[in-house]
Design a protein around this motif. Structure first.
Motif, PDB file in Angstrom:
ATOM      1  N   ASN B 189       0.788  -1.239   0.000  1.00 34.26           N
ATOM      2  CA  ASN B 189       0.000   0.000   0.000  1.00 34.26           C
ATOM      3  C   ASN B 189       0.823   1.294   0.000  1.00 34.26           C
ATOM      4  OD1 ASN B 189       0.868   0.200   2.691  1.00 34.26           O
ATOM      5  ND2 ASN B 189      -0.894  -0.939   3.416  1.00 34.26           N
ATOM      6  N   ALA B 190       2.054   1.252  -0.474  1.00 40.19           N
ATOM      7  CA  ALA B 190       2.894   2.459  -0.440  1.00 40.19           C
ATOM      8  C   ALA B 190       2.271   3.621  -1.208  1.00 40.19           C
ATOM      9  CB  ALA B 190       4.270   2.149  -1.017  1.00 40.19           C
ATOM     10  N   ASP B 191       1.616   3.326  -2.343  1.00 41.73           N
ATOM     11  CA  ASP B 191       1.098   4.396  -3.212  1.00 41.73           C
ATOM     12  C   ASP B 191      -0.423   4.535  -3.114  1.00 41.73           C
ATOM     13  OD1 ASP B 191       0.413   2.008  -4.381  1.00 41.73           O
ATOM     14  OD2 ASP B 191       0.577   2.776  -6.416  1.00 41.73           O
ATOM     15  N   LEU B 192      -0.989   3.955  -2.077  1.00 41.58           N
ATOM     16  CA  LEU B 192      -2.453   3.899  -1.973  1.00 41.58           C
ATOM     17  C   LEU B 192      -3.039   5.154  -1.317  1.00 41.58           C
ATOM     18  CD1 LEU B 192      -4.304   1.532  -2.812  1.00 41.58           C
ATOM     19  CD2 LEU B 192      -4.367   0.843  -0.430  1.00 41.58           C
ATOM     20  N   ILE B 193      -4.149   5.631  -1.885  1.00 44.10           N
ATOM     21  CA  ILE B 193      -4.916   6.717  -1.256  1.00 44.10           C
ATOM     22  C   ILE B 193      -6.352   6.214  -1.166  1.00 44.10           C
ATOM     23  CG2 ILE B 193      -5.803   9.069  -1.521  1.00 44.10           C
ATOM     24  CD1 ILE B 193      -3.263   9.818  -3.007  1.00 44.10           C
ATOM     25  N   LEU B 194      -6.810   6.024   0.051  1.00 38.50           N
ATOM     26  CA  LEU B 194      -8.195   5.576   0.234  1.00 38.50           C
ATOM     27  C   LEU B 194      -9.078   6.793   0.436  1.00 38.50           C
ATOM     28  CD1 LEU B 194      -7.780   2.583   2.740  1.00 38.50           C
ATOM     29  CD2 LEU B 194      -7.980   2.473   0.264  1.00 38.50           C
ATOM     30  N   MET B 195     -10.258   6.785  -0.180  1.00 40.66           N
ATOM     31  CA  MET B 195     -11.207   7.883   0.039  1.00 40.66           C
ATOM     32  C   MET B 195     -12.626   7.341  -0.031  1.00 40.66           C
ATOM     33  SD  MET B 195     -10.924  10.076  -3.511  1.00 40.66           S
ATOM     34  CE  MET B 195      -9.242  10.552  -3.434  1.00 40.66           C
ATOM     35  N   SER B 196     -13.565   8.138   0.441  1.00 36.76           N
ATOM     36  CA  SER B 196     -14.956   7.676   0.456  1.00 36.76           C
ATOM     37  C   SER B 196     -15.513   7.654  -0.971  1.00 36.76           C
ATOM     38  CB  SER B 196     -15.791   8.612   1.325  1.00 36.76           C
ATOM     39  OG  SER B 196     -15.868   9.872   0.698  1.00 36.76           O
ATOM     40  N   GLU B 197     -16.602   6.896  -1.161  1.00 34.50           N
ATOM     41  CA  GLU B 197     -17.173   6.755  -2.505  1.00 34.50           C
ATOM     42  C   GLU B 197     -17.619   8.103  -3.094  1.00 34.50           C
ATOM     43  OE1 GLU B 197     -19.878   3.474  -2.986  1.00 34.50           O
ATOM     44  OE2 GLU B 197     -20.597   4.256  -4.899  1.00 34.50           O
ATOM     45  N   PRO B 198     -18.340   8.964  -2.321  1.00 33.35           N
ATOM     46  CA  PRO B 198     -18.729  10.259  -2.909  1.00 33.35           C
ATOM     47  C   PRO B 198     -17.525  11.107  -3.344  1.00 33.35           C
ATOM     48  CG  PRO B 198     -19.909   9.864  -0.858  1.00 33.35           C
ATOM     49  CD  PRO B 198     -18.891   8.798  -0.977  1.00 33.35           C
ATOM     50  N   ASP B 199     -16.466  11.095  -2.510  1.00 30.26           N
ATOM     51  CA  ASP B 199     -15.261  11.858  -2.868  1.00 30.26           C
ATOM     52  C   ASP B 199     -14.638  11.317  -4.148  1.00 30.26           C
ATOM     53  OD1 ASP B 199     -15.258  13.674  -0.780  1.00 30.26           O
ATOM     54  OD2 ASP B 199     -14.214  12.301   0.583  1.00 30.26           O
ATOM     55  N   TYR B 200     -14.602  10.006  -4.230  1.00 34.14           N
ATOM     56  CA  TYR B 200     -13.974   9.352  -5.381  1.00 34.14           C
ATOM     57  C   TYR B 200     -14.738   9.681  -6.673  1.00 34.14           C
ATOM     58  CZ  TYR B 200     -11.770   5.608  -8.123  1.00 34.14           C
ATOM     59  OH  TYR B 200     -11.082   4.896  -9.078  1.00 34.14           O
ATOM     60  N   ARG B 201     -16.063   9.548  -6.595  1.00 37.97           N
ATOM     61  CA  ARG B 201     -16.881   9.806  -7.799  1.00 37.97           C
ATOM     62  C   ARG B 201     -16.785  11.279  -8.207  1.00 37.97           C
ATOM     63  NH1 ARG B 201     -19.659   5.422  -9.443  1.00 37.97           N
ATOM     64  NH2 ARG B 201     -20.091   3.824  -7.894  1.00 37.97           N
TER      65      ARG B 201
END
Lengths: 110, 396
Positions: B189-201
């Motif tokens: 997960n070095a390059d991973l950015i997790l975000m919520s579904e509304p933010d992502y869309r």
């Protein structure tokens, strides 16, 4: 008591040190396996549904080799050369391409 | 009745009885002979050590990472379904989820949202992802994010701070960093950015109801092939990637990479082989004369061979033991730093991970066999040929 005053004694001592270092490595490798830490990392993979390792982040077909389609290295032009250095380290997938490319899951098409 | 006590054998007498003392004298003699050509022998040992260090590093790294990948990816989704159009990956409609759920044996089917983002500010590629609804430990509210250690380092940010991303539409997205993944888990997960579904869309301007791909959880692993067969009939345009495929892909990547690196090292190995054979087999006139003198003063052929055996064994065994020890330290204590430029390529983010130490017996034996045996053999064979001939002839 053996005195270390001869070259042969020094040589045997050196080789003995090397052999002890090798034995120590074997013991270290066997006992430093941190099950809790590996399990914690594996649980992240499970929970997030990760499919690939983040080893090569420069191109999408090297970042997610298991998910990329066969055309991604040639995304700019059908005859273009793969220009990312990692492309030479990540081979095309064995299970993808050939008949699978045109007929998913190996199903024969008329 | 009187009892007689037998004196304990001294170390020296034991050594003499088992021939150890004789071998030690032979080693003394060998080292003395080697000392006369110090520069040459030191150079040979250094090259030998370097070769074993590099070969050992590649072998240990490949073995350890292959093992780590197998353990981690054993938790990857059992089945991933992608939509293909003209051979290319395309967004899949959420309505397909119902089709898949209706297949007997499918426990859970959910849409996955993930994609790539090139950050112009740092020149790095990130993987943006929406955590699954079932990911309780990584649940996110709108405006929050969890980032990998590589992202945090590239952007110079930390937990509690804010992540700013300029989307492809030119809008600035601001996310509060809820957590930074530990560096220990950077391999995944070095390059991973997790975000919520509304933010992502919103970030990617994605319509609702479409996903990057779908992941399936299957009740019985033995039914995977049957489920794929059934699903393929219902979704002929889809591509199905099983967990087995993922594991196989990585197995082939690491085999390829190890092979590639070893092939690159091949030229240096050949150069070393030529050097060692030249050094070991091409006896100088001085060495031939030395053997002749030793035979003339009463040394047996076996003694001469034993002496030369020690020469080969001391150099090759010493180089092997210390080369492997250095390779082990390099891979497991210094994160294989010397291999990093090869692996990193042009990427800005490279995971700094510490591999779980592992030492394969077969690998060690292979490395030992291909390094110790040829050199020792190359030392002994010409000596044996010289030692079995008449001293008078050898000295001439």
């Amino acid at each position: 008591m053996i005195k270390l005053n001869r070259p042969s004694h020094m040589a045997v001592l050196m080789l003995g040190t090397g052999a002890i270092a090798l034995a120590a490595m074997i013991v270290h490798a066997r006992f430093s396996h941190n099950i809790t830490q590996v399990a914690a990392h594996a649980s992240i993979v499970k929970e997030l549904g990760l499919t690939d390792l983040a080893l090569f982040t420069e191109a999408r077909y090297t970042r997610h080799p298991s998910q990329a389609d066969l055309h991604t290295p040639f995304q700019d032009h059908p005859l273009s050369f793969d220009h990312f250095p990692s492309g030479s380290l990540v081979p095309p997938q064995r299970h993808f391409g050939g008949k699978n490319l045109f007929a998913p899951n190996g199903a024969k098409r008329p | 009745m009187t009892m007689t006590t037998k004196p304990f054998a001294t170390t020296a007498s034991l050594m003499t009885r088992f021939g150890v003392a004789k071998q030690l004298y032979l080693i003394d003699f060998t080292l003395g002979a080697m000392k006369r050509r110090t520069g040459r022998n030191v150079m040979l040992f250094a090259v030998y050590l370097a070769i074993i260090f590099i070969l050992g590093s590649v072998m240990l790294f490949s073995h350890a990472i292959r093992r780590e990948a197998a353990i981690l990816l054993e938790q990857a989704p059992e089945l991933t379904v992608q939509k293909l159009r003209m051979g290319r990956h395309e967004l899949i409609n959420g309505s397909e989820l119902e089709t898949l759920r209706n297949i007997r044996g499918v426990r859970r089917a959910e849409g996955r949202l993930w994609g790539y983002f090139y950050d112009q500010a740092t020149g790095a590629n990130y993987t943006l992802m929406v955590p699954s609804k079932h990911a309780k430990n990584h649940a996110l509210n709108e405006g929050e994010t969890i980032i990998g250690s590589g992202v945090a380092k590239a952007k110079g940010i930390k937990q509690g701070g804010y992540l700013f991303l300029l989307s492809e539409t030119g809008k600035l997205t601001k996310l509060k960093i809820k957590q930074v993944f530990s560096q220990a888990s950077a391999l995944t997960n070095a390059d991973l950015i997790l975000m919520s579904e509304p933010d992502y869309r919103r970030f990617f301007v994605l319509p609702t109801g479409v996903y990057t791909d779908l992941s399936l959880s299957i009740r019985n692993k033995r039914e995977i092939d049957k489920i794929v067969e059934k699903a393929a009939k219902k979704m002929p345009q889809a591509r199905f990637i099983t967990r087995r495929d993922i594991l196989r892909t990585y197995e082939s990547i690491f085999s390829w990479r190890e092979g590639l690196l070893l092939a690159l090292l091949g030229s240096s190995l050949i150069a070393f082989t030529i050097l060692s054979f030249d050094k070991a087999s091409g006896m100088s006139a001085e060495e031939r004369r030395e053997i002749g003198v030793l035979k003339a003063v009463g040394w047996e052929t076996s003694d001469i061979i034993a002496m030369k055996f020690w020469e080969g064994a001391l150099v090759s065994l010493g180089a092997f033991l210390f080369g492997v020890a250095l390779a082990y330290a390099h891979v497991f204590f210094f994160s294989a730093g010397l291999l990093e430029p090869v692996l990193k390529g042009w990427a800005v983010i490279y995971p700094r991970f510490t591999l779980t130490p592992s030492l394969g017996g077969i690998q060690l034996a292979t490395l030992a066999f291909f390094t110790i045996v040829p050199y020792t053999a190359a030392t002994i064979i010409p000596i044996w040929q010289a030692a079995t001939t008449d001293p008078d002839e050898v000295m001439r």
